[in-house]
Design an enzyme around this catalytic site. Sequence first.
Site, PDB file in Angstrom:
ATOM      1  N   ASP A 149       3.063   8.163  -3.571  1.00  0.00           N
ATOM      2  CA  ASP A 149       2.610   6.768  -3.466  1.00  0.00           C
ATOM      3  C   ASP A 149       3.088   5.978  -4.676  1.00  0.00           C
ATOM      4  OD1 ASP A 149       1.365   4.527  -2.537  1.00  0.00           O
ATOM      5  OD2 ASP A 149      -0.651   5.374  -2.506  1.00  0.00           O
ATOM      6  N   HIS A 222       7.225   1.910   7.068  1.00  0.00           N
ATOM      7  CA  HIS A 222       6.417   1.296   6.007  1.00  0.00           C
ATOM      8  C   HIS A 222       7.287   0.711   4.902  1.00  0.00           C
ATOM      9  CE1 HIS A 222       2.954   0.641   3.452  1.00  0.00           C
ATOM     10  NE2 HIS A 222       3.517   1.346   2.482  1.00  0.00           N
TER      11      HIS A 222
END
Length: 312
Positions: A149, A222
């Site tokens: 992330d 994404h």
Amino acid sequence: MSQKPQNVTDYPNNNTIFSVWKFKEGAEIKEAFEALCGLVKNLNSSFKVRVTEGPTSCILGISHDAWLKLGLPTPLPKELVPFKEIKGDKHTAVATDADLHLHLSAVNSAICYDMAMAISKVLLPVAECTDEVQGFKYWDGRAIIGFVDGTENPNGEDRNYFGIVGDSEPNYKGGSYLFVQKYIHFMKDWDNLSVEEQEKIMGRYKATDIEMEEHKKPSNAHTALTAIEDEDGNELKIIRANMPYANPSKGQAGTYFISYASTFSTTEKMLKNMFIGEPVGNYDRILDFSKAISGTLFFAPSLDILDDYSAE
């Protein structure tokens, strides 16, 4: 006057507590807020001395409504408005009501606990904690869904440029727009996907964290929808300090999304791309396996502004 920012450009730490607070109706909040400002300053200073093995920070964010309730300076930061839900054909970025946000970060969970307890003693007489999330570092900085992330975060001096308000808002220079969303992931459905299917949804290879080649990356991946540019084609970024959280006995796991930025408009554009789609209908496929259950915009003023209101 110095306009020193709060620790919004810090990199994510090993342990985090996020807490969201709502003032009680009719409570005398000014004195508690002044005490809180002093406490935030004190906690940041104290733990720099007490803890040497890694950084510790306590960041305070104030919502639009709380800003008005507290009688803070007007005009407000120009993009500090109540967040309005972003509704796509299938998924919604919900808007939730809150007054204050505390982001506590440390290498040791005991430090986060001590800070949270000190803050609670100040706020509990006048406010209710509507949500508290204990985040943790998962392996090499991965989200609970297994992908690293924050790879697209700015680094070095770019963190100050993209994360902190500059000369465009001289009254609030050194501040930062803070946006949070709490996501629940549908882990059973996600884990039933093959790695290749997951990679196409994320637009990034899972093991290596290398971004997928453009000719292979789906337009609703994404990474494709969260890459934002200005009118001149310059990339716009935000600072993500996301952390995983989990309650394994209840089968719950998710991501606490938190962004710091010099403007909110960049984050808002990313959210619109994700939930509405670019073009419309081409929404972010990760939302088929995740649900946003909160969404609030705050402003993290400079330490100097907090010092002005400190009771110390």
